[in-house]
Scaffold this motif. Sequence first.
Motif, PDB file in Angstrom:
ATOM      1  N   GLN A 247      22.486   3.547  -2.077  1.00 53.36           N
ATOM      2  CA  GLN A 247      21.536   2.534  -1.447  1.00 53.36           C
ATOM      3  C   GLN A 247      20.411   3.261  -0.704  1.00 53.36           C
ATOM      4  O   GLN A 247      20.575   4.124  -0.032  1.00 53.36           O
ATOM      5  N   ASP A 248      19.220   3.027  -0.991  1.00 48.78           N
ATOM      6  CA  ASP A 248      17.903   3.426  -0.314  1.00 48.78           C
ATOM      7  C   ASP A 248      17.561   2.766   0.688  1.00 48.78           C
ATOM      8  O   ASP A 248      17.116   1.366   0.484  1.00 48.78           O
ATOM      9  N   THR A 249      17.126   3.278   1.632  1.00 46.55           N
ATOM     10  CA  THR A 249      16.625   2.451   2.891  1.00 46.55           C
ATOM     11  C   THR A 249      15.057   3.080   2.647  1.00 46.55           C
ATOM     12  O   THR A 249      14.639   4.059   2.782  1.00 46.55           O
ATOM     13  N   MET A 250      14.014   1.922   2.645  1.00 44.33           N
ATOM     14  CA  MET A 250      12.772   2.190   2.122  1.00 44.33           C
ATOM     15  C   MET A 250      11.727   1.559   3.492  1.00 44.33           C
ATOM     16  O   MET A 250      12.078   0.508   3.709  1.00 44.33           O
ATOM     17  N   GLU A 251      10.744   2.391   3.551  1.00 48.64           N
ATOM     18  CA  GLU A 251       9.760   1.836   4.750  1.00 48.64           C
ATOM     19  C   GLU A 251       8.640   1.176   3.886  1.00 48.64           C
ATOM     20  O   GLU A 251       8.255   2.094   2.974  1.00 48.64           O
ATOM     21  N   ILE A 252       8.389  -0.034   4.119  1.00 48.43           N
ATOM     22  CA  ILE A 252       7.079  -0.607   3.539  1.00 48.43           C
ATOM     23  C   ILE A 252       5.878  -0.721   4.412  1.00 48.43           C
ATOM     24  O   ILE A 252       6.022  -1.261   5.625  1.00 48.43           O
ATOM     25  N   ASP A 253       4.723  -0.077   4.163  1.00 51.24           N
ATOM     26  CA  ASP A 253       3.419  -0.244   4.859  1.00 51.24           C
ATOM     27  C   ASP A 253       3.788   0.121   6.058  1.00 51.24           C
ATOM     28  O   ASP A 253       2.762  -0.303   7.002  1.00 51.24           O
ATOM     29  N   GLY A 254       4.736   1.001   6.419  1.00 50.57           N
ATOM     30  CA  GLY A 254       4.752   1.471   7.849  1.00 50.57           C
ATOM     31  C   GLY A 254       5.219   0.563   9.027  1.00 50.57           C
ATOM     32  O   GLY A 254       5.448   0.832   9.956  1.00 50.57           O
TER      33      GLY A 254
ATOM     34  N   GLY B 262       0.917  -1.112  -0.144  1.00 53.54           N
ATOM     35  CA  GLY B 262       0.084   0.130  -0.085  1.00 53.54           C
ATOM     36  C   GLY B 262       1.013   1.545   0.049  1.00 53.54           C
ATOM     37  O   GLY B 262       0.661   2.210  -0.571  1.00 53.54           O
ATOM     38  N   GLN B 263       1.793   1.308   0.886  1.00 53.13           N
ATOM     39  CA  GLN B 263       2.678   2.545   1.035  1.00 53.13           C
ATOM     40  C   GLN B 263       4.151   2.074   0.941  1.00 53.13           C
ATOM     41  O   GLN B 263       4.635   1.364   1.703  1.00 53.13           O
ATOM     42  N   ILE B 264       4.897   2.862   0.095  1.00 56.52           N
ATOM     43  CA  ILE B 264       6.378   2.896   0.340  1.00 56.52           C
ATOM     44  C   ILE B 264       6.878   4.322   0.290  1.00 56.52           C
ATOM     45  O   ILE B 264       6.502   5.008  -0.562  1.00 56.52           O
ATOM     46  N   LYS B 265       7.725   4.278   1.127  1.00 54.55           N
ATOM     47  CA  LYS B 265       8.389   5.686   1.461  1.00 54.55           C
ATOM     48  C   LYS B 265       9.906   5.510   1.581  1.00 54.55           C
ATOM     49  O   LYS B 265      10.491   4.663   2.417  1.00 54.55           O
ATOM     50  N   ARG B 266      10.553   6.571   0.969  1.00 58.90           N
ATOM     51  CA  ARG B 266      12.076   6.588   0.968  1.00 58.90           C
ATOM     52  C   ARG B 266      12.465   7.136   2.429  1.00 58.90           C
ATOM     53  O   ARG B 266      12.037   8.408   2.677  1.00 58.90           O
ATOM     54  N   LEU B 267      13.055   6.393   3.359  1.00 58.48           N
ATOM     55  CA  LEU B 267      13.738   7.067   4.439  1.00 58.48           C
ATOM     56  C   LEU B 267      15.138   7.849   4.406  1.00 58.48           C
ATOM     57  O   LEU B 267      15.315   8.678   4.996  1.00 58.48           O
ATOM     58  N   LYS B 268      15.883   7.251   3.404  1.00 55.10           N
ATOM     59  CA  LYS B 268      17.343   7.570   3.354  1.00 55.10           C
ATOM     60  C   LYS B 268      17.884   7.167   1.979  1.00 55.10           C
ATOM     61  O   LYS B 268      17.450   6.126   1.498  1.00 55.10           O
TER      62      LYS B 268
END
Length: 181
Positions: free
Chosen positions: A23-30, A3-9
């Motif tokens: 390198q991307d640190t990604m948050e998946i669905d919180g 549902g939700q993908i957000k780049r943290l870094k």
Amino acid sequence: MSGQIKRLKRELKFEGKIINFYQDTMEIDGDHTVVWDYIQHKGAAAVVPITDDGRILMVKQYRNALERNTLEIPAGCLNTEDEPGVVCAKRELEEETGYRSDDLEWLITLRTTVAFCNEKIEVFVAKNLIPSKQNLDDDEFIDLKAYTIEELKKKIFTGEIEDGKTISALLAYDTKLRQSE
């Protein structure tokens, strides 16, 4: 599907001549994080040069990643991310083939490896070729030869041509050519 993908870094790991590797640190669905590789590329352009007799000029050159020569359409990187693809295509046509043209038509836009790279290649068809002078970069060693589209399709389907931009461009050109007949 998430549902939700957000780049943290986004962390730069390597800055190169052609690409930057992150390198991307990604948050998946919180609820969890993952690390994804990302390759930034400033873009490129390529050209399918058509001779007056309908043959296609191709370049054979050594590719370090494959440790062998490959048969490709002329192509090269944009000088800057905002350089128009047609400007790059005209430059690469003359540099690699020794021909220039004021008759370039957009054919197709390619995204080469969407899973981890943003590379975009705009491909043009060049007609009404005008003899000029080949002007290779210091690290380029190119042999030039003209082929019919049928000869090139045979090379694609026997595995002699493996380059993705070349295969896509030639088959798109062939399809467009047949549609215009």
